[in-house]
Design a protein around this motif. Structure first.
Motif, PDB file in Angstrom:
ATOM      1  N   SER A   1       0.763  -1.101  -0.078  1.00 29.45           N
ATOM      2  CA  SER A   1       0.084  -0.114   0.133  1.00 29.45           C
ATOM      3  C   SER A   1       0.952   1.265  -0.064  1.00 29.45           C
ATOM      4  N   MET A   2       1.885   1.154   0.662  1.00 30.63           N
ATOM      5  CA  MET A   2       2.988   2.407   0.675  1.00 30.63           C
ATOM      6  C   MET A   2       3.514   2.521  -0.766  1.00 30.63           C
ATOM      7  N   LEU A   3       4.099   1.455  -1.273  1.00 27.54           N
ATOM      8  CA  LEU A   3       4.659   1.559  -2.421  1.00 27.54           C
ATOM      9  C   LEU A   3       3.758   2.099  -3.648  1.00 27.54           C
ATOM     10  N   THR A   4       2.541   1.588  -3.370  1.00 27.58           N
ATOM     11  CA  THR A   4       1.503   2.095  -4.466  1.00 27.58           C
ATOM     12  C   THR A   4       1.309   3.759  -4.389  1.00 27.58           C
TER      13      THR A   4
ATOM     14  N   ARG B   1      -2.444  16.655   5.559  1.00 22.77           N
ATOM     15  CA  ARG B   1      -2.868  16.543   6.950  1.00 22.77           C
ATOM     16  C   ARG B   1      -2.961  15.465   7.495  1.00 22.77           C
ATOM     17  N   ASP B   2      -3.133  14.351   6.500  1.00 14.68           N
ATOM     18  CA  ASP B   2      -3.494  12.862   7.231  1.00 14.68           C
ATOM     19  C   ASP B   2      -2.529  11.920   6.761  1.00 14.68           C
ATOM     20  N   SER B   3      -1.872  11.403   7.971  1.00 14.63           N
ATOM     21  CA  SER B   3      -0.701  10.705   7.950  1.00 14.63           C
ATOM     22  C   SER B   3      -0.807   9.312   7.152  1.00 14.63           C
ATOM     23  N   ASN B   4      -1.987   8.884   7.334  1.00 13.88           N
ATOM     24  CA  ASN B   4      -2.475   7.685   6.820  1.00 13.88           C
ATOM     25  C   ASN B   4      -2.700   7.829   5.477  1.00 13.88           C
ATOM     26  N   ARG B   5      -3.096   8.923   4.848  1.00 15.14           N
ATOM     27  CA  ARG B   5      -3.534   9.044   3.253  1.00 15.14           C
ATOM     28  C   ARG B   5      -2.464   9.433   2.721  1.00 15.14           C
TER      29      ARG B   5
ATOM     30  N   LEU C   1      -4.258   1.721  -0.329  1.00 12.49           N
ATOM     31  CA  LEU C   1      -4.983   1.013  -0.381  1.00 12.49           C
ATOM     32  C   LEU C   1      -5.336   0.485   1.055  1.00 12.49           C
ATOM     33  N   ASP C   2      -6.619   0.140   1.041  1.00 14.02           N
ATOM     34  CA  ASP C   2      -7.166  -0.148   2.473  1.00 14.02           C
ATOM     35  C   ASP C   2      -7.822  -1.802   2.520  1.00 14.02           C
TER      36      ASP C   2
END
Length: 423
Positions: free
Chosen positions: A263-266, A396-400, A405-406
């Protein structure tokens, strides 16, 4: 020999149509977008984590609503077009009743009678997968068209002694525990073809226990726990977005770890792809840059650096479930783009790296050969960049910033909350 031309069409099965519709539905949300063609890998992992779900579901109780409506159609002894028409009428009525009680999650609330895909088709595959509907190879259309045979088999016949009996008493379409639950009046039930005037998404305790048991049985059948079955046994009703935000069974530890890294790589590759699109739009005079992706990419690079350096890509590509989903160019692109990223010294160097940019251009041609935006002006013009405000929200959203991908985590969270809230 004279050659004759003809016009025809491809008649795909219902399962193929379902996949196509879900693919189109992916483009509604940021975390389901499949810009570079990794949807099959994403879905393979999502099926391990949250089986019996898809991206266009809303609430869990539709898994009870749909069987109840189908049983109402069966009681009216309808089949074929008449059964299809009646089921649609019942679903329209269900929508109207739910809209009075529920502010969100009602399928068709906006489209109403012009709805192109009804809840029955959205949830049908899940009903088969869970064993709620007992004929795993029957699509919804096939089931409705064969109800005449079902009615005939269930008719009482006279034997030689003049006694009545069912010609096929064991023939049923729906799981008996659910039939018993509905018939006992402990759940949603139609009476004389009418839907109760007051109805909501809150499951009854009996419904919740039933669905919890079905996910447990599915995990036993598959020979491994899913994240959904595990959470339904171990987690209070709390919300989550990503699989790695909640406890997971040891059997899925590797899958969750690799899903997070992928998900990070994508996310990083997609941001660089967006930058290339924006630059190409400027070159072709389509528009000026509407926003600068550089800052978000730098935040992504810093936030994911340590994880991606330590990521074993070969182990990921050979992982059970992923290996069979790998297609043309997947292995090459993932390994190569990851390899460039871990070698560079900083985000700026990766941002302008010609090797990584070339890999993305090549990847786009593989992922969308006839609609590659970087090679076809028509599709480049259709692409809409993020607005500055959208990009600011991501920053502002560290996850986004980190994740693209979730893996259907949001719908898995809804299912867990809906069921556990009643237990």
């Amino acid at each position: 020999m004279a050659l004759r031309s003809s016009i025809g069409w491809l008649d795909f099965g219902e399962e193929d149509q379902r996949r196509a519709r879900e693919y189109l539905a992916q483009f509604k949300g940021d975390n389901t977008l499949d810009e570079l063609g990794f949807g099959i890998i994403r879905d393979a992992l999502a099926d391990l984590f949250f089986p019996g779900t898809n991206t266009i579901m809303t609430r869990t109780r539709y898994l009870v609503f749909i069987p109840a409506l189908c049983m109402a159609v069966e009681r009216e002894k309808l089949a074929g077009r008449n059964a299809e028409r009646r089921l649609k009428e019942l679903e329209d009525e269900l929508r109207k009743v739910l809209s009075r009680e529920e502010p969100t999650g009602v399928i068709g609330e906006r489209a109403k009678e012009s709805l192109s895909r009804y809840p029955s088709s959205i949830y049908w595959n899940s009903l088969r997968r869970l064993g709620v509907f007992l004929r795993p190879h029957w699509g919804l259309g096939y089931y409705l068209s064969h109800l005449a045979e079902f009615h005939k088999a269930m008719e009482a016949e006279k034997d030689d002694d003049g006694l009545s009996h069912l010609s096929n008493p064991e023939w049923r379409n729906w799981d008996k525990p659910l039939c018993d639950l509905l018939n006992d009046g402990q759940s949603f039930v139609t009476s004389k073809g009418e839907i109760p005037p007051s109805l909501g998404f809150a499951l009854t305790r009996q419904e919740a226990r039933y669905l919890q048991a079905k996910y447990k049985a599915l995990a036993q059948k598959d020979g491994r726990p899913s994240l959904l079955s595990y959470l339904l046994e171990n987690l209070p009703a709390e919300s989550f977005t990503y699989p790695w935000e909640v406890p997971y069974p040891p059997a899925l530890a590797q899958h969750v770890h690799h899903a997070r890294c992928f998900s990070m790589l994508t996310r990083g590759a997609t941001l660089q792809y967006f930058q290339l699109l924006q630059e190409e739009r400027q070159v072709q005079g389509i528009d000026d840059a509407t926003c600068d992706y550089t800052d978000v990419f730098a935040r992504w690079w810093e936030a994911t650096r340590d994880d991606l350096i330590g990521w074993n890509v070969d182990e990921f590509l050979n992982l059970h479930g992923v290996q069979t989903a790998i297609r043309r160019n997947d292995r090459t692109f993932i390994k190569s783009w990851h390899g460039v990223n871990v070698k560079v010294a900083n985000a700026l160097e990766m941002w302008g790296n010609q090797d990584s940019r070339t890999l993305i251009r090549q990847r786009e041609r593989v992922a969308r050969p006839h609609k590659a935006r970087l090679h076809h002006a028509e599709y480049l013009q259709r692409w809409k960049p993020f607005s500055s405000s959208d990009l600011a929200n991501i920053a502002r959203d560290s996850n986004r910033v980190r994740y693209a991908l979730d893996y259907r985590g949001w719908i898995g969270s809804i299912f867990v909350q809906d069921i556990m809230a009643r237990l």
